[in-house]
Design a protein around this motif. Structure first.
Motif, short mmCIF file in Angstrom:
data_model
loop_
_atom_site.label_atom_id
_atom_site.label_comp_id
_atom_site.label_asym_id
_atom_site.label_seq_id
_atom_site.Cartn_x
_atom_site.Cartn_y
_atom_site.Cartn_z
N ASP A 18 0.84 -1.19 0.00
CA ASP A 18 0.00 0.00 0.00
C ASP A 18 0.87 1.25 0.00
OD1 ASP A 18 0.95 0.25 2.58
OD2 ASP A 18 -0.93 -0.26 3.56
N GLY A 19 0.28 2.40 0.27
CA GLY A 19 1.01 3.65 0.15
C GLY A 19 2.06 3.88 1.20
N ASP A 20 2.14 3.03 2.20
CA ASP A 20 3.17 3.16 3.22
C ASP A 20 4.51 2.72 2.64
OD1 ASP A 20 4.85 3.05 5.41
OD2 ASP A 20 3.39 2.10 6.73
N PRO A 21 5.50 3.65 2.54
CA PRO A 21 6.76 3.27 1.92
C PRO A 21 7.65 2.37 2.77
CG PRO A 21 6.87 5.52 2.72
CD PRO A 21 5.45 5.06 2.92
N ASP A 22 7.26 2.13 4.03
CA ASP A 22 8.03 1.23 4.88
C ASP A 22 7.41 -0.16 4.81
OD1 ASP A 22 9.39 -0.17 6.77
OD2 ASP A 22 9.06 1.25 8.41
N PRO A 23 8.09 -1.13 4.14
CA PRO A 23 7.51 -2.47 3.98
C PRO A 23 7.14 -3.13 5.30
CG PRO A 23 9.44 -2.21 2.58
CD PRO A 23 9.41 -1.02 3.51
N ALA A 24 7.81 -2.73 6.39
CA ALA A 24 7.58 -3.40 7.67
C ALA A 24 6.24 -3.02 8.28
CB ALA A 24 8.71 -3.03 8.64
N THR A 25 5.67 -1.89 7.88
CA THR A 25 4.42 -1.44 8.50
C THR A 25 3.24 -1.45 7.53
OG1 THR A 25 5.03 0.87 8.02
CG2 THR A 25 5.64 0.00 10.18
N GLN A 26 3.42 -2.03 6.38
CA GLN A 26 2.33 -2.07 5.41
C GLN A 26 1.24 -3.05 5.84
OE1 GLN A 26 3.99 -3.04 1.63
NE2 GLN A 26 4.78 -0.99 1.26
N GLU A 27 0.00 -2.69 5.48
CA GLU A 27 -1.13 -3.59 5.67
C GLU A 27 -1.68 -3.94 4.30
OE1 GLU A 27 -4.00 -1.99 8.30
OE2 GLU A 27 -2.74 -2.21 10.07
N CYS A 28 -1.57 -5.18 3.92
CA CYS A 28 -1.94 -5.60 2.56
C CYS A 28 -3.11 -6.58 2.64
CB CYS A 28 -0.74 -6.24 1.86
SG CYS A 28 0.68 -5.15 1.75
N PHE A 29 -4.28 -6.04 2.97
CA PHE A 29 -5.45 -6.88 3.13
C PHE A 29 -6.56 -6.40 2.19
CE2 PHE A 29 -3.38 -6.66 7.34
CZ PHE A 29 -3.01 -7.99 7.47
N THR A 30 -7.34 -7.35 1.72
CA THR A 30 -8.44 -7.01 0.81
C THR A 30 -9.57 -6.32 1.56
OG1 THR A 30 -9.47 -9.16 1.14
CG2 THR A 30 -7.91 -8.96 -0.69
N ASN A 31 -10.35 -5.55 0.81
CA ASN A 31 -11.50 -4.85 1.39
C ASN A 31 -12.82 -5.58 1.16
OD1 ASN A 31 -10.30 -2.63 2.54
ND2 ASN A 31 -10.33 -1.42 0.66
N ASP A 32 -12.76 -6.84 0.78
CA ASP A 32 -13.97 -7.56 0.43
C ASP A 32 -14.56 -8.35 1.59
OD1 ASP A 32 -12.06 -9.50 0.71
OD2 ASP A 32 -12.16 -10.21 -1.38
N GLY A 33 -14.05 -8.09 2.79
CA GLY A 33 -14.56 -8.79 3.96
C GLY A 33 -13.75 -10.01 4.34
#
Length: 612
Positions: free
Chosen positions: A403-418
């Motif tokens: 996502d837009g967080d440039p720090d890979p360690a703090t990114q949240e990469c989860f779908t919005n479909d529930g």
């Protein structure tokens, strides 16, 4: 509140059309979304809060426009460069008259007069300002104030709205309703605004770079990027644009990012002395400002204008400043919701008869925060500009595959479909197939920078111009690589790349170093504008929509790009994709070799055999 009295006038005008027949029809849901992660419902929206509803009517002939777009953008096609006029494009995206009539009837039935409706030139958009209380009645919904903790933004939105059954086929979408977007600048927070001392020098010998102008680049370019560095590295030192052949370049500004003319003067004195005493044109959209108080200078706006216009001087330059930005703070009593500025800019630029031939934008958002129907309509607006001969570049994002967080360690990469499933996060508008997405590099010789946004859309199918290059890249991946984290059969990005780190700009009177793909987009746009100048000076049309040309050149004349084969773009707990020979999902085809590209695009010839 003054708003209430003005609304009373609108209602009074509406009584003039109250005699029109009202259709009795049940409402059914037109669109429903889950609120994106990070957004919380705060309270019901104030009933008198004014929303500017944009109603998109279907474009039944868009497929024909798309066919024209690809023909005039395909360097192998006999129509290459024969761009459409504004009137021709408007005619191709116009809705059926029945749609116009029924939507107008629906609006008047709710007390809205024709005079309160604003229409796009093609009549495919209708805009009305209404209080929340009326919007809820029209759309059979409830609006709430939503808050985004990470960005401190607040929006008035709903997660579902309905329309009378008979209108579903006559309305594509209505916003603001379900769009939860923070629309941020693509400026890396890790590599930004580092103070430097004026006059920094590096006496080391030049770096040998065979593709550069003269085969070498100043050693200082390995730590500080200047206009001179970019022209050396991208083989453009010996080219000076005309400035008088009708060519124009522009960058867009949002979120109250102001471009300082005083800082531009210092930048020109430092890097482009021939440009001292010149400036750029400021065009206001939706009441956009460009305040010149030193403390209000924007790093994003200064970066975009200083480098895009410094590379292309003396090409006439425009800074589009578009008003409206989050947050909407409900307890301040803001009378009008102004936090969807992007559609306003698109409506404005499409209404112009002669828009600049090259426009760079360094803003965007996570694709999954944008409803599919909204993303599709916005992407189609880009197609309209491309068909008219406008080249659009967008930053690919600063989160790698995340996502837009440039720090890979703090990114949240989860779908919005529930499901909250782990998934690589594409950026938008970079994922739109009708724009050119620009990734990031660093150092000399160049390598991919780790935050370079890249990957695969979850919305747009893969266009034919990408098929061979992207398939070749995927064939190099080990079987099962990142299975389930991305869809390998859709639109991929970025298309190209450019330097994106340690750019020397002036901000509030001082030199600083700044980075992000916010730097790569105006940089690549600058060299596209130089190519347009070379073409226009020879009586050739501008390049327009770039991607079919880029992918054809990448296949036929790969030396026209500096292929980046080192680096990766980590995110979502993975190393991301690797740079590799040819196109890759980190740097696209690589960075421009202006000299080679100029030879190709000014030859007036096709690139050779057609690829299947």
């Amino acid at each position: 509140m003054m708003f209430l009295s003005s609304w009373s006038v609108v209602l009074a005008l509406g009584t003039l059309v109250s005699a029109l027949p009202k259709r009795e029809c049940a409402h059914t849901v037109k669109e429903s979304v889950r609120p994106p992660r990070g957004w919380s419902k705060v309270q019901p929206a104030p009933a008198d809060h004014v929303i500017e509803l944009r109603i998109g009517l279907p474009q039944p002939n868009f497929a024909t426009l798309e066919k024209h777009l690809y023909e005039v953008s395909d360097p192998f096609h006999e129509r290459y460069g024969a761009h459409l006029s504004k009137e021709e494009v408007d005619a191709l995206v116009a809705p059926h008259s029945e749609s116009v009539e029924l939507v107008t009837e629906w609006l008047t039935s709710h007390g809205l007069s024709e005079g309160s409706m604003s229409r796009s030139p093609a009549q495919d958009w209708v805009t009305v300002k209404v209080p929340v209380s009326l919007a809820e009645k029209m759309l059979d919904t409830e609006y709430h104030v939503w808050s985004h903790e990470a960005s401190n933004a607040s929006l008035v939105r709903t997660t579902s709205y309905s329309l009378p059954d008979y209108l579903h086929e006559h309305i594509d979408l209505i916003q603001p309703t379900t769009l939860f977007s923070t629309w941020r600048g693509m400026k890396s927070t890790i590599h930004s605004s580092k103070a430097v001392q004026p006059g920094t020098t590096n006496n080391a010998p030049p770096i040998k770079v065979p593709t550069a102008s003269g085969g070498e680049v100043d050693a200082s370019c390995n730590t500080t990027i200047t206009v001179s560095c970019l022209k050396q590295l991208y083989n453009a030192v010996d080219f000076t644009p005309s400035g008088k052949d009708g060519n124009q370049i522009a960058v867009t500004g949002y979120l109250e990012q102001f471009a300082s003319i005083a800082d531009l003067k210092l930048f020109y004195e430092d890097q482009v002395p021939a440009a001292v005493g010149t400036s750029f044109k400021v065009t206001s959209v939706n009441g956009g400002q460009n305040n010149q108080t030193e403390s209000e200078a924007g790093d994003e706006a200064n970066l975009d204008t200083q480098f895009a216009f410094g590379i292309t001087f003396p090409t006439p330059a425009t800074f589009f400043t578009t008003g409206g930005s989050p947050p909407f703070i409900p307890d301040i009593g803001t009378p009008t919701d102004t936090n969807e500025p992007y559609l306003q800019w698109l409506e404005f630029i499409l209404a112009q008869n002669d828009p600049p031939q090259t426009i760079s934008t360094s803003y965007g958002d996570d694709e999954q925060t944008v409803p599919v129907n909204y993303a599709t309509r916005v992407c189609n607006l880009f197609a309209q500009l491309g068909a008219r001969g406008v080249s659009l570049t967008f930053s690919s994002g600063d989160g790698g595959v995340g996502d837009g967080d440039p720090d890979p360690a703090t990114q949240e990469c989860f779908t919005n479909d529930g499901r909250n499933a782990t998934r690589f996060i594409a950026g938008f508008p970079a994922s739109c197939p009708f724009v050119t997405a620009v990734g990031g590099t660093t150092f000399v010789p160049e390598v991919a920078i780790f935050f370079s946004g890249g990957g695969f859309s979850n919305v747009f199918p893969r266009p034919s111009y990408q098929e061979k290059a992207v398939t070749d890249f995927l064939d190099k991946l080990a079987p099962g690589t990142y299975a389930g984290l991305f869809n390998p059969y859709v639109q991929a990005f970025p298309d190209v790349s450019a330097q994106s780190n340690d750019f020397r700009i002036f901000l509030e009177g001082e030199p600083v170093l700044i980075g992000g793909t916010s730097a790569s987009s105006p940089t690549f746009a600058g060299f596209v504008s130089l190519l347009n100048d070379a073409r226009l000076s020879k009586g050739l049309p501008p390049l327009g929509f770039l991607n079919p040309l880029i992918y054809a050149i990448g296949a036929e004349e790969p030396s026209a790009f500096n292929d980046i084969t080192v680096g990766n773009n980590p995110g979502c707990g993975t190393p991301g994709f690797n740079s590799s020979e040819g196109w890759d999902a980190v740097t696209g085809f690589g960075t421009p070799n202006f000299g080679k590209l100029k030879e190709i695009v000014t030859s007036g010839k096709t690139l050779g055999r057609r690829h299947s």
